[in-house]
Design an enzyme around this catalytic site. Structure first.
Site, PDB file in Angstrom:
ATOM      1  N   GLU A 131      -1.766  -1.342  -6.063  1.00 22.59           N
ATOM      2  CA  GLU A 131      -2.968  -0.701  -6.581  1.00 22.59           C
ATOM      3  C   GLU A 131      -2.646   0.097  -7.837  1.00 22.59           C
ATOM      4  OE1 GLU A 131      -6.137   0.517  -3.283  1.00 22.59           O
ATOM      5  OE2 GLU A 131      -4.151   1.303  -2.838  1.00 22.59           O
ATOM      6  N   ASP A 134      -3.160   1.553   7.176  1.00 21.70           N
ATOM      7  CA  ASP A 134      -2.306   1.175   6.051  1.00 21.70           C
ATOM      8  C   ASP A 134      -2.020  -0.318   6.027  1.00 21.70           C
ATOM      9  OD1 ASP A 134      -2.218   3.824   5.287  1.00 21.70           O
ATOM     10  OD2 ASP A 134      -0.412   4.249   6.446  1.00 21.70           O
ATOM     11  N   CYS A 168     -16.533  -7.561  13.690  1.00 24.03           N
ATOM     12  CA  CYS A 168     -15.768  -8.527  14.498  1.00 24.03           C
ATOM     13  C   CYS A 168     -14.969  -7.872  15.605  1.00 24.03           C
ATOM     14  CB  CYS A 168     -14.847  -9.351  13.603  1.00 24.03           C
ATOM     15  SG  CYS A 168     -13.566  -8.365  12.773  1.00 24.03           S
ATOM     16  N   CYS A 180     -12.601  -4.562   6.256  1.00 25.74           N
ATOM     17  CA  CYS A 180     -11.953  -5.296   7.342  1.00 25.74           C
ATOM     18  C   CYS A 180     -11.253  -6.519   6.770  1.00 25.74           C
ATOM     19  CB  CYS A 180     -12.978  -5.714   8.389  1.00 25.74           C
ATOM     20  SG  CYS A 180     -12.308  -6.755   9.711  1.00 25.74           S
ATOM     21  N   ASP A 202       0.863  -1.184   0.000  1.00 24.45           N
ATOM     22  CA  ASP A 202       0.000   0.000   0.000  1.00 24.45           C
ATOM     23  C   ASP A 202       0.895   1.228   0.000  1.00 24.45           C
ATOM     24  OD1 ASP A 202      -2.494   1.508   0.312  1.00 24.45           O
ATOM     25  OD2 ASP A 202      -1.751   1.933   2.334  1.00 24.45           O
TER      26      ASP A 202
END
Length: 402
Positions: free
Chosen positions: A270, A352, A345, A323, A186
């Site tokens: 990405e 990040d 949860c 999540c 990321d």
């Protein structure tokens, strides 16, 4: 495959004069050809072919005003026409912007093919010059005496440094041993990259560290009289400051991309729209300083050489809002929120790291069981809320064909 070796060059006064004259002729041919091509299209609606530009160059050399074009090697001038033809082909294909005119204050270069240079026993002799060009070889694992380049590029940076680049056709390198590891990356501003295994790579912010000195040099240059020698000296200082920033950024990106390729068989990133992101005035400088586009380019060609798999997932996949434990998708998540707790949860997430884990999961999903085969499947996890599909289109997988 083709590789290139770039070295510092130290031309003597005669070579400096010849190369400088060649740069001027290359720049003139490019600008004059571009102006005539632009006029032909906008005034008469005609497109100009490479054959027409070649014939025009021959006619220019026979005129009294442009007869000096025949005093330099013809190879760089022909290569200039080829480069402009390729630039327009890329423009019409949507891969590049419209070609621009060349400026004498920017980086200057001239491309020489085999007919315009001779490489013998590690000595380089260029067309129209008498003595061999002196350069410093910086690659210990390659013997320059065995070098057989297909093209040589002579260039001069705005700060006055000279370089020679050798383009060589070589055999494909041996693939790296399998690492047995896959990783999601990321990219960010505070940290340059955060990986799915929790590793953080700090953003060096090279431009920000040099901004104060750079601003001082630019103010000094602005106070100098245009066209004076003092202004030239001040401009050279500004160019040297930019070179230091550029070299530091390139070194960081190469080290980071190489470490990722060595440490993982599959790397997932990405598809960031950097062009749109730099429109944010508050973040434009730091995003440009990070060099995300260059980082992706390095990952692509290094993954191809090492036979690693690079998967690029869709830019709209909500990696930060999902999540990584149960798949719950938040409705909104502000950029300032660095930690959040999943309502499904109750898992506490660091923004990040959670995004990097989701990027890795999305890359595995769209690549299927065989990382080289993109199937375009969505990411499916168990939970009350399922995330969005990982890719709206077939992801780009970089892998050398068998």
């Amino acid at each position: 495959m083709r590789t290139a070796y770039k070295c510092r060059a130290y031309p003597d006064p005669e070579q400096t004069a010849i190369f400088s004259r060649t740069f001027g002729c290359v720049r003139l041919v490019w600008n004059k050809t571009l102006a005539e091509r632009h006029a032909a299209y906008h005034q008469r609606g005609e497109r100009t072919s490479y054959k027409q530009t070649d014939a025009a160059l021959t006619a220019w050399k026979k005129t009294e005003d442009l007869a000096f074009l025949a005093e330099v090697s013809s190879v760089p001038l022909q290569q200039t026409l080829r480069h402009q033809h390729a630039a327009f082909a890329n423009f019409f294909a949507g891969r590049a912007k419209y070609p621009r005119f060349k400026n004498r204050n920017s980086r200057q270069s001239a491309h020489y093919t085999r007919s315009a240079f001779r490489m013998s026993n590690g000595e380089l002799s260029m067309a129209k010059t008498r003595a061999p060009l002196r350069f410093v070889w910086s690659f210990e694992n390659v013997d320059p005496s065995t070098l057989d380049p297909t093209m040589v590029v002579i260039s001069r940076d705005p700060d006055g440094r000279w370089y020679v680049t050798f383009a060589v056709d070589t055999d494909a390198p041996e693939p790296m041993d399998e690492a047995g590891h896959a990783i999601g990356v990321d990219l960010g501003v505070k940290d340059f990259a955060v990986t799915s295994d929790g590793k953080r790579i700090a953003n060096p912010r090279d431009l920000e560290r040099k901004a104060r000195n750079l601003a001082r040099y630019q103010r000094r240059m602005a106070r100098r009289e245009r066209g004076s020698m003092n202004r030239r000296k001040a401009k050279a200082k500004v160019a040297r400051a930019h070179r230091k920033v550029r070299n530091a950024r390139a070194d960081f990106l190469h080290r980071t991309s190489t470490n990722l390729i060595r440490g993982a068989d599959t790397i997932v990133i990405e598809d960031l729209a950097v062009t749109n992101m730099v429109k944010n005035r508050r973040l434009a400088r730091v995003i440009s300083d990070a060099g995300w586009g260059e980082f992706r380019r390095q990952l692509e060609y290094k993954a191809e050489r090492a036979e690693r798999t690079l998967v690029v997932i869709d830019r709209w996949y909500p990696s930060s809002k999902t999540c990584s434990a149960c798949g719950y998708l938040l409705a909104t998540l502000s950029l300032s929120t660095r930690h959040w707790t999943c309502p499904g949860c109750r898992t506490r997430h660091e923004r990040d790291i959670n995004a990097a884990k989701n990027i890795l999961a999305a890359g595995r999903a769209v690549a299927g069981d065989n990382p080289g085969d993109a199937c375009g499947a969505g990411v499916r996890r168990q939970g009350s809320s399922l995330p969005q599909p990982a890719a709206k289109q077939k992801p780009r997988v970089v892998r050398r064909p068998a």
